[in-house]
Design a protein around this motif. Structure first.
Motif, PDB file in Angstrom:
ATOM      1  N   GLY A  49      -6.799   7.048   7.469  1.00 28.62           N
ATOM      2  CA  GLY A  49      -5.971   7.875   7.359  1.00 28.62           C
ATOM      3  C   GLY A  49      -4.964   7.939   6.329  1.00 28.62           C
ATOM      4  N   CYS A  50      -5.608   7.425   5.023  1.00 30.01           N
ATOM      5  CA  CYS A  50      -4.841   7.348   4.007  1.00 30.01           C
ATOM      6  C   CYS A  50      -4.405   8.830   3.483  1.00 30.01           C
ATOM      7  CB  CYS A  50      -5.703   6.928   2.640  1.00 30.01           C
ATOM      8  SG  CYS A  50      -6.769   5.565   2.964  1.00 30.01           S
ATOM      9  N   GLY A  51      -4.869   9.802   3.940  1.00 26.13           N
ATOM     10  CA  GLY A  51      -4.660  11.129   3.570  1.00 26.13           C
ATOM     11  C   GLY A  51      -3.489  11.792   4.219  1.00 26.13           C
ATOM     12  N   SER A  52      -2.720  10.853   5.119  1.00 26.70           N
ATOM     13  CA  SER A  52      -1.663  11.464   5.986  1.00 26.70           C
ATOM     14  C   SER A  52      -0.600  11.247   4.990  1.00 26.70           C
ATOM     15  CB  SER A  52      -1.538  10.724   7.183  1.00 26.70           C
ATOM     16  OG  SER A  52      -1.338   9.256   6.997  1.00 26.70           O
ATOM     17  N   CYS A  53      -0.619  10.338   4.251  1.00 23.94           N
ATOM     18  CA  CYS A  53       0.408  10.037   3.132  1.00 23.94           C
ATOM     19  C   CYS A  53       0.224  10.433   1.651  1.00 23.94           C
ATOM     20  CB  CYS A  53       0.825   8.592   3.082  1.00 23.94           C
ATOM     21  SG  CYS A  53       1.588   7.981   4.541  1.00 23.94           S
ATOM     22  N   HIS A  54      -1.153  10.453   1.403  1.00 22.55           N
ATOM     23  CA  HIS A  54      -1.483  10.887  -0.096  1.00 22.55           C
ATOM     24  C   HIS A  54      -2.392  12.010  -0.109  1.00 22.55           C
ATOM     25  CE1 HIS A  54      -0.267   6.865  -1.612  1.00 22.55           C
ATOM     26  NE2 HIS A  54      -0.669   6.244  -0.739  1.00 22.55           N
ATOM     27  N   ARG A  55      -2.047  12.816  -1.079  1.00 20.73           N
ATOM     28  CA  ARG A  55      -2.717  14.045  -1.462  1.00 20.73           C
ATOM     29  C   ARG A  55      -3.780  13.526  -2.236  1.00 20.73           C
ATOM     30  NH1 ARG A  55      -2.985  19.167  -1.723  1.00 20.73           N
ATOM     31  NH2 ARG A  55      -4.391  19.636  -3.361  1.00 20.73           N
ATOM     32  N   GLU A  75      -7.582   7.326 -13.875  1.00 16.66           N
ATOM     33  CA  GLU A  75      -6.884   7.248 -15.181  1.00 16.66           C
ATOM     34  C   GLU A  75      -5.789   7.018 -15.703  1.00 16.66           C
ATOM     35  OE1 GLU A  75      -9.712  11.042 -17.216  1.00 16.66           O
ATOM     36  OE2 GLU A  75      -7.749  11.507 -16.142  1.00 16.66           O
ATOM     37  N   ARG A  76      -5.281   6.511 -14.328  1.00 15.63           N
ATOM     38  CA  ARG A  76      -3.636   5.986 -14.398  1.00 15.63           C
ATOM     39  C   ARG A  76      -3.795   4.498 -15.046  1.00 15.63           C
ATOM     40  NH1 ARG A  76      -1.133   8.002  -9.172  1.00 15.63           N
ATOM     41  NH2 ARG A  76      -2.325   9.746  -9.743  1.00 15.63           N
ATOM     42  N   ALA A  77      -2.737   4.142 -15.821  1.00 11.11           N
ATOM     43  CA  ALA A  77      -2.727   2.858 -16.272  1.00 11.11           C
ATOM     44  C   ALA A  77      -2.235   1.804 -15.419  1.00 11.11           C
ATOM     45  CB  ALA A  77      -1.740   2.762 -17.381  1.00 11.11           C
ATOM     46  N   ALA A 105       7.140   1.646   1.233  1.00 10.45           N
ATOM     47  CA  ALA A 105       6.750   2.542   2.479  1.00 10.45           C
ATOM     48  C   ALA A 105       5.333   2.641   2.653  1.00 10.45           C
ATOM     49  CB  ALA A 105       7.236   3.840   2.163  1.00 10.45           C
ATOM     50  N   MET A 106       4.434   1.844   1.748  1.00  7.71           N
ATOM     51  CA  MET A 106       3.041   1.819   2.332  1.00  7.71           C
ATOM     52  C   MET A 106       2.835   0.744   3.093  1.00  7.71           C
ATOM     53  SD  MET A 106      -0.429   2.413  -0.026  1.00  7.71           S
ATOM     54  CE  MET A 106      -2.238   1.459   0.583  1.00  7.71           C
ATOM     55  N   PRO A 107       2.338   1.104   4.461  1.00  3.62           N
ATOM     56  CA  PRO A 107       2.110   0.089   5.530  1.00  3.62           C
ATOM     57  C   PRO A 107       1.058  -0.933   5.228  1.00  3.62           C
ATOM     58  CG  PRO A 107       1.562   1.946   6.333  1.00  3.62           C
ATOM     59  CD  PRO A 107       1.913   2.353   4.914  1.00  3.62           C
TER      60      PRO A 107
HETATM   61  C1  HEC Z   1       2.484   5.606   5.542  1.00  2.00           C
HETATM   62  C2  HEC Z   1       2.328   6.277   4.438  1.00  2.00           C
HETATM   63  C3  HEC Z   1       1.039   5.414   3.583  1.00  2.00           C
HETATM   64  C4  HEC Z   1      -0.044   5.362   4.053  1.00  2.00           C
HETATM   65  C5  HEC Z   1      -0.943   5.471   5.437  1.00  2.00           C
HETATM   66  C6  HEC Z   1      -0.922   5.097   2.863  1.00  2.00           C
HETATM   67  N1  HEC Z   1      -0.159   4.990   1.589  1.00  2.00           N
HETATM   68 FE1  HEC Z   1      -0.692   4.341  -0.221  1.00  2.00          FE
HETATM   69  N2  HEC Z   1       1.262   4.587  -0.804  1.00  2.00           N
HETATM   70  C7  HEC Z   1       2.201   4.845  -0.093  1.00  2.00           C
HETATM   71  C8  HEC Z   1       3.405   5.111  -0.787  1.00  2.00           C
HETATM   72  C9  HEC Z   1       5.028   5.217  -0.366  1.00  2.00           C
HETATM   73  C10 HEC Z   1       3.145   4.596  -2.161  1.00  2.00           C
HETATM   74  C11 HEC Z   1       4.042   4.385  -3.312  1.00  2.00           C
HETATM   75  C12 HEC Z   1       4.385   2.774  -3.297  1.00  2.00           C
HETATM   76  C13 HEC Z   1       5.121   2.148  -4.309  1.00  2.00           C
HETATM   77  O1  HEC Z   1       4.827   2.386  -5.314  1.00  2.00           O
HETATM   78  O2  HEC Z   1       5.960   1.293  -4.110  1.00  2.00           O
HETATM   79  C14 HEC Z   1       1.627   4.212  -1.965  1.00  2.00           C
HETATM   80  C15 HEC Z   1       0.918   4.015  -3.204  1.00  2.00           C
HETATM   81  C16 HEC Z   1      -0.464   3.835  -3.115  1.00  2.00           C
HETATM   82  C17 HEC Z   1      -1.347   3.658  -4.414  1.00  2.00           C
HETATM   83  C18 HEC Z   1      -0.880   3.610  -5.786  1.00  2.00           C
HETATM   84  C19 HEC Z   1      -0.630   5.098  -6.387  1.00  2.00           C
HETATM   85  C20 HEC Z   1      -0.152   5.010  -7.547  1.00  2.00           C
HETATM   86  O3  HEC Z   1      -0.310   6.136  -8.170  1.00  2.00           O
HETATM   87  O4  HEC Z   1       0.512   4.188  -8.129  1.00  2.00           O
HETATM   88  C21 HEC Z   1      -2.696   3.637  -3.880  1.00  2.00           C
HETATM   89  C22 HEC Z   1      -3.838   3.291  -4.788  1.00  2.00           C
HETATM   90  C23 HEC Z   1      -2.526   3.963  -2.599  1.00  2.00           C
HETATM   91  N3  HEC Z   1      -1.328   4.006  -1.868  1.00  2.00           N
HETATM   92  C24 HEC Z   1      -3.571   3.896  -1.832  1.00  2.00           C
HETATM   93  C25 HEC Z   1      -3.725   4.285  -0.428  1.00  2.00           C
HETATM   94  C26 HEC Z   1      -4.814   3.972   0.557  1.00  2.00           C
HETATM   95  C27 HEC Z   1      -6.276   3.891  -0.190  1.00  2.00           C
HETATM   96  C28 HEC Z   1      -4.557   4.182   1.942  1.00  2.00           C
HETATM   97  C29 HEC Z   1      -5.331   4.031   2.902  1.00  2.00           C
HETATM   98  C30 HEC Z   1      -5.990   2.770   3.223  1.00  2.00           C
HETATM   99  C31 HEC Z   1      -3.206   4.354   1.646  1.00  2.00           C
HETATM  100  N4  HEC Z   1      -2.681   4.420   0.429  1.00  2.00           N
HETATM  101  C32 HEC Z   1      -2.195   4.592   2.810  1.00  2.00           C
HETATM  102  C33 HEC Z   1       2.170   5.448   1.207  1.00  2.00           C
HETATM  103  C34 HEC Z   1       1.040   5.292   2.084  1.00  2.00           C
END
Ligand code: HEC
Length: 128
Positions: A49-55, A75-77, A105-107
Motif C-alpha cells: 500500500g505504498c501508493g496510498s501515501c506516495h504518488r 535520480e535523486r541524490a 510520518a512514514m510508518p
Molecule cells: C502512511 C504514509 C506512508 C506510507 C504507507 C509509506 N510511506 Fe514512504 N514516506 C512517507 C513520508 C511522510 C515520507 C517522507 C518522510 C521524511 O522525509 O521524513 C516518506 C518517504 C519515503 C521515501 C523517501 C522519498 C524521498 O524522496 O526522499 C521513500 C523511498 C519511501 N517513502 C518509500 C516507501 C515505500 C516503498 C513504501 C511502502 C513499503 C512507503 N514508502 C509507504 C509516508 C509513507
C-alpha cells in the motif's frame, strides 16, 4: 509523399523500439544494482500500500499525497531528506523509517528483507 510517410513510420518505429529497449536496460541495470527483482517489487509496492501515501506514475492507485512523489526517485541524490541514495540506504529506509527518523510520518510496515530489495530494484527503474 508516400516515401515520406514510410520514412516517418520507420523513424517512429525505431524511436519506439529504442524506448522499449531503454526500459529493458533500465530494469536490468536496477536488478543488477540492487540484486532484486523489479517486477516482483512492483507487486510488493502495491501489496504494502505504498501508493496510498506516495504518488508514482503508471502504478495502480499510487496517488497518495502524504509522502513525496516517488517519480524520479532513481535520480535523486538524497532520500528521506538525509540519506545518500544508495541501494543499502533505500532498503534501510523502507524497512525501518522510524529508526532513521524517529517520529516520521512514514510508518514501519514490517517490510521483509527480500521485499525491500525487490521494491528498491523496482524504484530504481523510475528515472522520472
Ligand atoms: C502512511 C504514509 C506512508 C506510507 C504507507 C509509506 N510511506 Fe514512504 N514516506 C512517507 C513520508 C511522510 C515520507 C517522507 C518522510 C521524511 O522525509 O521524513 C516518506 C518517504 C519515503 C521515501 C523517501 C522519498 C524521498 O524522496 O526522499 C521513500 C523511498 C519511501 N517513502 C518509500 C516507501 C515505500 C516503498 C513504501 C511502502 C513499503 C512507503 N514508502 C509507504 C509516508 C509513507
Amino acid at each position: 509523399m508516400a516515401l515520406l510517410v514510410v520514412a516517418a513510420a520507420i523513424f517512429a518505429a525505431g524511436f519506439l523500439y529504442n524506448k522499449v529497449d531503454d526500459r529493458r536496460d533500465l530494469r536490468a541495470h536496477a536488478a543488477a544494482t540492487v540484486d532484486g527483482d523489479p517486477s516482483r517489487g512492483e507487486a510488493m509496492f502495491i501489496d504494502y500500500g505504498c501508493g496510498s501515501c506516495h504518488r508514482l506514475s503508471h502504478v495502480r492507485k499510487a496517488s497518495g499525497m502524504v509522502g513525496p512523489t516517488l517519480d524520479g526517485i532513481a535520480e535523486r541524490a538524497i532520500v528521506a531528506g538525509k540519506l545518500n541514495n544508495s541501494p543499502e540506504n533505500l532498503q534501510r529506509w523502507i524497512r525501518d523509517p522510524q529508526a532513521v527518523t524517529p517520529g516520521t510520518a512514514m510508518p514501519d510496515l514490517n517490510v521483509g528483507a527480500r521485499d525491500a530489495r525487490d521494491i528498491s530494484a523496482f524504484l530504481y527503474t523510475r528515472t522520472g
